[in-house]
Design a protein around this motif. Structure first.
Motif, mmCIF file in Angstrom:
data_model
loop_
_atom_site.group_PDB
_atom_site.id
_atom_site.type_symbol
_atom_site.label_atom_id
_atom_site.label_comp_id
_atom_site.label_asym_id
_atom_site.label_seq_id
_atom_site.Cartn_x
_atom_site.Cartn_y
_atom_site.Cartn_z
ATOM 1 N N GLU A 33 45.217 72.013 23.501
ATOM 2 C CA GLU A 33 46.343 71.094 23.400
ATOM 3 C C GLU A 33 47.001 70.901 24.766
ATOM 4 O OE1 GLU A 33 50.609 70.864 20.990
ATOM 5 O OE2 GLU A 33 49.539 72.751 21.243
ATOM 6 N N LYS A 34 47.328 69.631 25.074
ATOM 7 C CA LYS A 34 48.035 69.256 26.302
ATOM 8 C C LYS A 34 47.298 69.674 27.564
ATOM 9 C CE LYS A 34 52.560 69.286 24.051
ATOM 10 N NZ LYS A 34 53.943 69.809 24.057
ATOM 11 N N THR A 35 45.977 69.704 27.472
ATOM 12 C CA THR A 35 45.129 69.997 28.622
ATOM 13 C C THR A 35 44.181 68.832 28.839
ATOM 14 O OG1 THR A 35 45.230 72.360 28.192
ATOM 15 C CG2 THR A 35 43.446 71.599 29.601
ATOM 16 N N VAL A 36 44.053 68.418 30.075
ATOM 17 C CA VAL A 36 43.172 67.287 30.383
ATOM 18 C C VAL A 36 41.735 67.653 30.029
ATOM 19 C CG1 VAL A 36 42.277 65.790 32.201
ATOM 20 C CG2 VAL A 36 44.693 66.461 32.206
ATOM 21 N N ALA A 37 41.095 66.792 29.266
ATOM 22 C CA ALA A 37 39.695 66.982 28.889
ATOM 23 C C ALA A 37 38.940 65.708 29.241
ATOM 24 C CB ALA A 37 39.568 67.289 27.399
ATOM 25 N N ASN A 38 37.659 65.837 29.436
ATOM 26 C CA ASN A 38 36.864 64.648 29.753
ATOM 27 C C ASN A 38 35.423 64.820 29.301
ATOM 28 O OD1 ASN A 38 35.285 65.861 32.061
ATOM 29 N ND2 ASN A 38 37.349 66.051 32.896
ATOM 30 N N PHE A 39 34.739 63.726 29.188
ATOM 31 C CA PHE A 39 33.308 63.714 28.944
ATOM 32 C C PHE A 39 32.737 62.473 29.606
ATOM 33 C CE2 PHE A 39 33.460 60.397 25.735
ATOM 34 C CZ PHE A 39 34.716 60.554 25.167
ATOM 35 N N ILE A 40 31.416 62.420 29.705
ATOM 36 C CA ILE A 40 30.739 61.346 30.444
ATOM 37 C C ILE A 40 29.857 60.546 29.489
ATOM 38 C CG2 ILE A 40 29.075 60.821 32.266
ATOM 39 C CD1 ILE A 40 30.065 63.274 33.738
ATOM 40 N N ILE A 41 29.967 59.238 29.582
ATOM 41 C CA ILE A 41 29.087 58.333 28.843
ATOM 42 C C ILE A 41 28.036 57.812 29.823
ATOM 43 C CG2 ILE A 41 28.938 56.190 27.531
ATOM 44 C CD1 ILE A 41 31.889 56.632 26.767
ATOM 45 N N VAL A 42 26.765 57.900 29.432
ATOM 46 C CA VAL A 42 25.668 57.434 30.279
ATOM 47 C C VAL A 42 24.960 56.278 29.573
ATOM 48 C CG1 VAL A 42 23.538 58.046 31.466
ATOM 49 C CG2 VAL A 42 25.349 59.745 31.206
ATOM 50 N N THR A 43 24.960 55.102 30.205
ATOM 51 C CA THR A 43 24.264 53.954 29.643
ATOM 52 C C THR A 43 22.817 53.962 30.121
ATOM 53 O OG1 THR A 43 25.112 52.598 31.472
ATOM 54 C CG2 THR A 43 26.316 52.525 29.398
ATOM 55 N N ARG A 44 21.908 53.676 29.193
ATOM 56 C CA ARG A 44 20.472 53.704 29.505
ATOM 57 C C ARG A 44 19.802 52.418 29.033
ATOM 58 N NH1 ARG A 44 18.446 59.816 27.853
ATOM 59 N NH2 ARG A 44 19.536 60.926 29.502
ATOM 60 N N ASP A 45 18.674 52.117 29.676
ATOM 61 C CA ASP A 45 17.915 50.944 29.245
ATOM 62 C C ASP A 45 16.910 51.358 28.170
ATOM 63 O OD1 ASP A 45 15.959 50.967 32.328
ATOM 64 O OD2 ASP A 45 15.817 52.229 30.569
ATOM 65 N N VAL B 245 35.308 59.597 30.808
ATOM 66 C CA VAL B 245 36.414 59.368 29.880
ATOM 67 C C VAL B 245 37.341 60.580 29.942
ATOM 68 C CG1 VAL B 245 37.057 58.895 27.499
ATOM 69 C CG2 VAL B 245 34.887 58.020 28.402
ATOM 70 N N THR B 246 38.591 60.326 30.272
ATOM 71 C CA THR B 246 39.583 61.393 30.384
ATOM 72 C C THR B 246 40.677 61.189 29.348
ATOM 73 O OG1 THR B 246 39.154 61.534 32.761
ATOM 74 C CG2 THR B 246 41.172 62.560 31.957
ATOM 75 N N TYR B 247 41.061 62.274 28.693
ATOM 76 C CA TYR B 247 42.131 62.189 27.698
ATOM 77 C C TYR B 247 42.872 63.517 27.650
ATOM 78 C CZ TYR B 247 39.022 64.813 24.577
ATOM 79 O OH TYR B 247 38.211 65.775 24.034
ATOM 80 N N THR B 248 44.088 63.473 27.156
ATOM 81 C CA THR B 248 44.914 64.673 27.036
ATOM 82 C C THR B 248 45.468 64.753 25.620
ATOM 83 O OG1 THR B 248 45.563 64.445 29.361
ATOM 84 C CG2 THR B 248 46.870 65.933 27.990
ATOM 85 N N PRO B 249 44.875 65.600 24.773
ATOM 86 C CA PRO B 249 45.383 65.717 23.390
ATOM 87 C C PRO B 249 46.776 66.323 23.374
ATOM 88 C CG PRO B 249 43.698 67.376 23.838
ATOM 89 C CD PRO B 249 43.705 66.470 25.017
ATOM 90 N N GLN B 250 47.647 65.748 22.565
ATOM 91 C CA GLN B 250 49.045 66.179 22.522
ATOM 92 C C GLN B 250 49.370 67.054 21.323
ATOM 93 O OE1 GLN B 250 51.197 65.531 25.067
ATOM 94 N NE2 GLN B 250 49.385 64.661 26.059
#
Length: 731
Positions: A380-392, A431-436
């Motif tokens: 909670e209230k900590t910056v989290a992120n993940f990566i989206i990779v687009t492929r052909d 993608v970066t988000y911070t759950p509250q």
């Protein structure tokens, strides 16, 4: 096929693709193997020069060639096959290009051909040829009576030498050094002492080379035919996809139009209902006002008339009645003006005609993916992120500027969490988000309007900041007391805690609640402890002569064996990997050593480049070694092969800085816990070195020296304090 049809076919082959004359004139062959009239090629070159071009393209296959010096193709190879066809076609057409007699000097037109002498003969020479005894039996053919077989033989007749005085000599030999066809006289005159080969033998060898090249081209042809087939299939598939998408768009638009029209009818009905109700209220109130006004005007009219007549008797008689009526009308309850509520149309979903758009991209949403490492649990209230990779469609990472990446994170209260998408312009989106708040969050990812495989998924947001629970132990020699506690280890299976009680020369065992269980007396100092996969206890013990070894016993304290000291001098810290390998930090020779599960074989040994300090603690997770160097104020990271990768943080007293880092541990959230002894605190990091948080509670004071730490699967964190002789427990 008759001879006329054969000549027609040959004539078609012998046409120049540029000028389309009956037969090609002085045919020259380009490197792409297509042949044209020399004059046509030279005209083509002149036109290209006028266009300021340095190359020309083959009119048939569009292959580009450098324009030759002199702007002429006269030095290019002559087409043997086309020249032979032209010769044969001249037999049929006659005219200036007709074959001449090869026997006399009269330059007469040939009327026959001798297959034995391989000569064209005029009528006079043919008659003489027939009279001679040695030639009368030769096979001859009259040109006007050529048959298909005769034409085929004429096409394949031997090539005659073009050198002066050799014209009647066939080219039966091949000079290997000059790479030319020669006759027998040429062998003696011009190619003496050269390597000479029979024409058929030389052709047989080169035919094999040609066949090999042709087979390779044939195989390549099959490849490209398959590519064309696949490309055609993809083209048809693309067409169907576009038609399907177009139909979907049309159906969607029609559906939206229908929904909007229906919504319009519903809204119109509600507006009409509101309008009628309000008009009714207005009309009712107007009626009330008009009724009262009528009464007032009537009273006013009667009263003013009496006053206007000014008859004393009437005034005295009606005064009481008129005043009473006026007071009655004035005291009556006065109705207020009806104020209707305001009517507004609030648009919840703004329909923007420019919102829809067409995206043409190589990106395949079905093969695109989200790289979500350890995101099932976030704090909670900590910056989290993940990566989206687009492929052909081939599975390769790709990027297109028109790609639309959309991420929706829904909180437990059905609110949408704010996200930030960073496009690195290479097919990766961070993608970066911070759950509250804590609880399950739904993550949905769409690329170009289509959900990614596995989307949506759930992310559990939890509270897992370590909080001080209690401490146990004090300075002394009794059970449960310590004299410089150092290394610490947990056995999750038996919920047992082992502590290396250095100066008391023993290992003490406790439950997770801090209750004393037993002690294992060693009679020598021990600095580090670890549990094996089977639950046995390993500890480092001195063996004399400034050396140390590993002591293996059961959890109950029953001695099993010593592990050979041949691999090290002073193994300071030990840990056991999930696959059973034993890791030690050799403080004396400044190396990290990895042993086989039985401790007999040295599997790996490495050290930190450019670091003179000795390693203290080492842990292993996700194919990486994490090593603390207290005297260097560094925590270093190595890959699975023992190669240095990077440092975590730097020296100092602020957050993300170390002063004498000692004990290390990795908790169940894959966070690296560092005993920052000099700063009297714990610091937490992700395994890629990002700072998470710190633990600096009131339990730590200026006397504290945090030396070792261990975590359990239950979420307990145990920390040893070397100077205060106690164990801290965090939940």
């Amino acid at each position: 096929m008759d001879v006329q049809q054969l000549f027609a076919n040959l004539k078609k082959v012998a046409e120049c693709p540029l000028c389309l004359l009956d037969t090609v004139n002085n045919p020259k062959t380009l490197p792409c193997i297509h042949s044209f009239c020399l004059e046509c090629l030279d005209k083509h070159t002149i036109f290209a020069r006028r266009q300021l071009q340095a190359t020309i393209k083959c009119p048939v296959c569009q292959t580009s060639f450098q324009i030759p010096e002199g702007d002429s193709f006269k030095n290019f190879p002559t087409s043997y096959h086309l020249n032979r066809l032209v010769d044969v076609l001249a037999l049929k057409d006659g005219g200036a290009q007709a074959q001449k007699c090869s026997s006399c000097d009269e330059n007469n037109t040939a009327s026959s051909y001798c297959f034995v002498c391989q000569m064209f003969l005029c009528t006079v020479c043919f008659e003489a040829h027939q009279r001679l005894k040695t030639t009368r039996d030769h096979r001859n053919v009259v040109i006007e009576k050529l048959r298909v077989q005769d034409v085929q033989e004429l096409i394949h007749r031997p090539v005659m030498c073009s050198q002066q005085y050799h014209e009647n000599q066939p080219l039966e030999f091949y000079c290997e050094e000059c790479k030319v066809l020669i006759c027998q006289k040429c062998c003696i005159v011009s190619h003496n002492r050269h390597t000479i080969t029979d024409t058929q033998n030389a052709a047989r060898v080169q035919k094999m080379q040609m066949k090999d090249a042709v087979e390779k081209v044939k195989a390549e042809t099959v490849i490209y035919e398959n590519k064309i087939r696949k490309q055609t299939e993809l083209m048809d598939k693309t067409k169907n996809e576009i038609l399907s998408a177009e139909k979907k768009m049309t159906d969607t638009v029609e559906e939206r139009i229908h929904e909007l029209r229906e919504h319009e009818r519903v809204m119109e009905a509600k507006f009409a209902e509101i309008y009628e109700a309000q008009q009714k209220h207005h009309a009712t109130q107007i009626e009330n006002f008009e009724f009262i006004l009528t009464q007032l005007k009537s009273c006013l009219e009667r009263s003013e008339s009496a006053l206007e007549r000014n008859v004393s008797a009437e005034i005295l008689q009606t005064n009481q009645i008129i005043v009473g009526r006026c007071e009655e009308l004035l005291n009556v309850t006065k109705p207020d003006i009806y104020k209707p509520p305001h009517v507004n149309y609030i648009i919840k979903n703004q329909l923007n005609p420019g919102f829809d758009r067409i995206v043409v991209s190589n990106t395949d949403p079905l093969l695109s993916l989200a790289e979500v490492d350890n995101q099932e649990l976030v704090r909670e209230k900590t910056v989290a992120n993940f990566i989206i990779v687009t492929r052909d469609s081939g599975g390769k990472q790709c990027y297109h500027e028109d790609d639309q990446v959309k991420v929706n994170i829904i909180t437990p209260t059905d609110d949408q969490l704010e996200t930030e998408i960073k496009d690195t312009k290479d097919g990766k989106y961070t993608v970066t988000y911070t759950p509250q708040c804590v609880g399950q969050h739904g993550v949905e990812i769409q690329v170009n309007g289509q959900p990614l495989t596995g989307s949506p998924w759930l992310v559990q947001v939890i509270q897992h900041q370590y909080q001080f629970a209690f401490q146990f132990g004090s300075e002394g020699k009794e059970q449960g007391q310590f004299k410089s506690p150092c290394g610490i280890a947990v056995n999750d299976k038996t919920r047992t805690l082992a502590v290396a009680d250095v100066s008391n020369k023993r290992v003490q065992m406790f439950g997770f609640d801090g209750n004393f269980l037993r002690e294992i007396a060693l009679e020598v100092e021990t600095y580090s402890v670890a549990f094996t996969e089977s639950g046995d206890l390993l500890s480092t013990v001195e063996s004399g002569d400034n050396k140390a070894t590993l002591y293996l016993c059961t959890e109950g304290g029953q001695f099993i064996r010593y592990i050979s000291e041949e691999h090290w001098k002073i193994p300071w810290y030990i840990s056991v990997v999930s696959d059973g390998r034993i890791i030690t930090s050799d403080y004396d020779d400044k190396t990290i050593k990895v042993l086989s599960p039985d401790g007999k074989n040295l599997l790996q040994s490495f050290s930190a480049p450019g670091c003179d300090a000795g390693p203290w603690c080492v842990v292993y997770q996700q194919d990486k070694f994490f090593v603390s160097y207290p005297k260097a104020n560094r925590v270093m990271v190595f890959n699975n092969a023992g190669e240095y990768l990077h440092d975590i943080c730097s020296e100092g007293t602020g957050d993300k800085q170390f002063s004498c880092p000692t004990g290390l541990a990795i908790d169940k959230f894959n966070r690296l816990i560092v005993c920052d002894a000099g700063n009297r605190r714990l610091q937490l990091f992700t395994l890629d070195g990002k700072y998470v948080s710190k633990v600096a509670g009131s339990c730590f004071d200026h006397k504290s020296h945090l030396i070792g730490c261990a975590v359990s699967h239950t979420g307990h964190l145990f920390v040893t304090d070397l100077n205060k002789h106690c164990i801290y427990v965090f939940n």
